[in-house]
Design a protein around this motif. Structure first.
Motif, PDB file in Angstrom:
ATOM      1  N   PRO A  28       0.852  -1.186   0.000  1.00 26.08           N
ATOM      2  CA  PRO A  28       0.000   0.000   0.000  1.00 26.08           C
ATOM      3  C   PRO A  28       0.884   1.231   0.000  1.00 26.08           C
ATOM      4  N   PRO A  29       0.333   2.404  -0.192  1.00 28.97           N
ATOM      5  CA  PRO A  29       1.160   3.604  -0.275  1.00 28.97           C
ATOM      6  C   PRO A  29       2.126   3.777   0.893  1.00 28.97           C
ATOM      7  N   ILE A  30       1.757   3.332   2.086  1.00 28.43           N
ATOM      8  CA  ILE A  30       2.657   3.489   3.222  1.00 28.43           C
ATOM      9  C   ILE A  30       3.683   2.374   3.297  1.00 28.43           C
ATOM     10  N   GLY A  31       3.405   1.219   2.737  1.00 29.21           N
ATOM     11  CA  GLY A  31       4.337   0.103   2.728  1.00 29.21           C
ATOM     12  C   GLY A  31       4.445  -0.590   4.073  1.00 29.21           C
ATOM     13  N   LEU A  32       5.045  -1.764   4.065  1.00 34.87           N
ATOM     14  CA  LEU A  32       5.333  -2.492   5.288  1.00 34.87           C
ATOM     15  C   LEU A  32       6.685  -2.055   5.825  1.00 34.87           C
ATOM     16  N   PRO A  33       6.874  -2.171   7.114  1.00 35.70           N
ATOM     17  CA  PRO A  33       8.208  -1.892   7.663  1.00 35.70           C
ATOM     18  C   PRO A  33       9.210  -2.917   7.123  1.00 35.70           C
ATOM     19  N   PRO A  34      10.501  -2.676   7.252  1.00 35.11           N
ATOM     20  CA  PRO A  34      11.500  -3.638   6.777  1.00 35.11           C
ATOM     21  C   PRO A  34      11.288  -5.002   7.423  1.00 35.11           C
ATOM     22  N   ILE A  35      11.323  -6.045   6.619  1.00 33.93           N
ATOM     23  CA  ILE A  35      10.991  -7.387   7.095  1.00 33.93           C
ATOM     24  C   ILE A  35      11.942  -7.892   8.176  1.00 33.93           C
ATOM     25  N   LEU A  46       1.477 -17.310  12.354  1.00 35.38           N
ATOM     26  CA  LEU A  46       1.414 -16.371  11.235  1.00 35.38           C
ATOM     27  C   LEU A  46       2.582 -16.578  10.289  1.00 35.38           C
ATOM     28  N   GLN A  47       3.753 -16.925  10.837  1.00 33.87           N
ATOM     29  CA  GLN A  47       4.891 -17.253   9.970  1.00 33.87           C
ATOM     30  C   GLN A  47       4.551 -18.453   9.089  1.00 33.87           C
ATOM     31  N   ARG A  48       3.958 -19.473   9.678  1.00 37.55           N
ATOM     32  CA  ARG A  48       3.588 -20.672   8.902  1.00 37.55           C
ATOM     33  C   ARG A  48       2.576 -20.334   7.813  1.00 37.55           C
ATOM     34  N   GLU A  49       1.633 -19.460   8.143  1.00 34.37           N
ATOM     35  CA  GLU A  49       0.629 -19.043   7.161  1.00 34.37           C
ATOM     36  C   GLU A  49       1.297 -18.366   5.961  1.00 34.37           C
ATOM     37  N   ILE A  50       2.246 -17.500   6.238  1.00 36.26           N
ATOM     38  CA  ILE A  50       2.945 -16.799   5.160  1.00 36.26           C
ATOM     39  C   ILE A  50       3.830 -17.769   4.383  1.00 36.26           C
ATOM     40  N   LEU A  51       4.513 -18.672   5.099  1.00 35.00           N
ATOM     41  CA  LEU A  51       5.381 -19.646   4.428  1.00 35.00           C
ATOM     42  C   LEU A  51       4.586 -20.591   3.537  1.00 35.00           C
ATOM     43  N   ALA A  81      -4.791  -4.914  -1.206  1.00 38.58           N
ATOM     44  CA  ALA A  81      -4.207  -6.183  -0.769  1.00 38.58           C
ATOM     45  C   ALA A  81      -2.702  -5.969  -0.592  1.00 38.58           C
ATOM     46  N   VAL A  82      -2.176  -6.408   0.518  1.00 35.01           N
ATOM     47  CA  VAL A  82      -0.742  -6.266   0.797  1.00 35.01           C
ATOM     48  C   VAL A  82      -0.077  -7.602   0.516  1.00 35.01           C
ATOM     49  N   ARG A  83       0.934  -7.576  -0.322  1.00 37.83           N
ATOM     50  CA  ARG A  83       1.690  -8.778  -0.662  1.00 37.83           C
ATOM     51  C   ARG A  83       3.157  -8.522  -0.373  1.00 37.83           C
ATOM     52  N   LEU A  84       3.866  -9.591  -0.109  1.00 40.88           N
ATOM     53  CA  LEU A  84       5.305  -9.478   0.076  1.00 40.88           C
ATOM     54  C   LEU A  84       5.973  -9.279  -1.275  1.00 40.88           C
ATOM     55  N   GLY A  85       6.983  -8.448  -1.300  1.00 36.91           N
ATOM     56  CA  GLY A  85       7.745  -8.233  -2.524  1.00 36.91           C
ATOM     57  C   GLY A  85       8.779  -9.336  -2.719  1.00 36.91           C
ATOM     58  N   ALA A  86       9.472  -9.291  -3.820  1.00 36.98           N
ATOM     59  CA  ALA A  86      10.479 -10.311  -4.134  1.00 36.98           C
ATOM     60  C   ALA A  86      11.593 -10.335  -3.091  1.00 36.98           C
ATOM     61  N   ASN A  87      12.035  -9.171  -2.634  1.00 38.40           N
ATOM     62  CA  ASN A  87      13.101  -9.129  -1.629  1.00 38.40           C
ATOM     63  C   ASN A  87      12.637  -9.710  -0.302  1.00 38.40           C
ATOM     64  N   GLU A  88      11.400  -9.448   0.067  1.00 37.90           N
ATOM     65  CA  GLU A  88      10.867  -9.984   1.311  1.00 37.90           C
ATOM     66  C   GLU A  88      10.714 -11.502   1.232  1.00 37.90           C
ATOM     67  N   ARG A  89      10.266 -11.990   0.074  1.00 41.00           N
ATOM     68  CA  ARG A  89      10.156 -13.455  -0.095  1.00 41.00           C
ATOM     69  C   ARG A  89      11.531 -14.101  -0.068  1.00 41.00           C
ATOM     70  N   TRP A  95      15.825 -17.218   5.531  1.00 42.47           N
ATOM     71  CA  TRP A  95      15.615 -17.468   6.953  1.00 42.47           C
ATOM     72  C   TRP A  95      15.169 -18.905   7.178  1.00 42.47           C
ATOM     73  N   ALA A  96      14.219 -19.372   6.371  1.00 42.63           N
ATOM     74  CA  ALA A  96      13.714 -20.736   6.524  1.00 42.63           C
ATOM     75  C   ALA A  96      14.828 -21.751   6.291  1.00 42.63           C
ATOM     76  N   HIS A  97      15.698 -21.469   5.333  1.00 43.40           N
ATOM     77  CA  HIS A  97      16.819 -22.362   5.048  1.00 43.40           C
ATOM     78  C   HIS A  97      17.829 -22.350   6.201  1.00 43.40           C
ATOM     79  N   ALA A  98      18.089 -21.181   6.745  1.00 45.02           N
ATOM     80  CA  ALA A  98      19.091 -21.043   7.808  1.00 45.02           C
ATOM     81  C   ALA A  98      18.652 -21.722   9.101  1.00 45.02           C
ATOM     82  N   VAL A  99      17.344 -21.676   9.405  1.00 46.51           N
ATOM     83  CA  VAL A  99      16.885 -22.269  10.661  1.00 46.51           C
ATOM     84  C   VAL A  99      16.340 -23.663  10.449  1.00 46.51           C
ATOM     85  N   ASP A 100      16.419 -24.181   9.226  1.00 47.48           N
ATOM     86  CA  ASP A 100      15.915 -25.522   8.893  1.00 47.48           C
ATOM     87  C   ASP A 100      14.462 -25.654   9.311  1.00 47.48           C
ATOM     88  N   TRP A 101      13.648 -24.729   8.855  1.00 52.36           N
ATOM     89  CA  TRP A 101      12.230 -24.664   9.190  1.00 52.36           C
ATOM     90  C   TRP A 101      11.517 -25.881   8.638  1.00 52.36           C
TER      91      TRP A 101
END
Length: 102
Positions: A28-35, A46-51, A81-89, A95-101
């Protein structure tokens, strides 16, 4: 921190994007804070939902929770609708790879 150009200036050329018929993927015009500020503090559920589907629009509850974690005021439900950008994904994938999620 969140700079957006709202009007075209006369000397600025704007490239045309292909029309796909899908809603725009972005913030949105204001954007999300840095991930990096909120991802590790976000509730596991919520992390699982996004993953499960990182390209899907975020539910308004998730957006409000992100703003609460960052200590930002939330006035209401996001207009777009707010979606994650390519950098956020990419951040989440790393992160998921580093913590072996699992």
């Amino acid at each position: 921190m969140y700079h957006r150009i709202t009007a075209d200036s006369p000397g600025r050329a704007t490239p045309s994007l292909p029309q796909t018929g899908l809603p725009p993927i972005g913030l949105p015009p204001i954007g999300l804070p840095p991930i990096g500020t909120w991802w590790t503090l976000l509730d596991r559920g919520l992390q699982r939902e996004i993953l499960a589907n990182p390209t899907a629009p975020l539910r308004p509850f998730v957006v409000r929770r992100v703003f609460e974690i960052c200590g930002l005021a939330v006035d209401g439900v996001p207009v777009q609708a707010v979606r994650l950008g390519a950098n956020e994904r990419a951040y989440i994938a790393g992160w998921a790879h580093a913590v072996d999620w699992t």
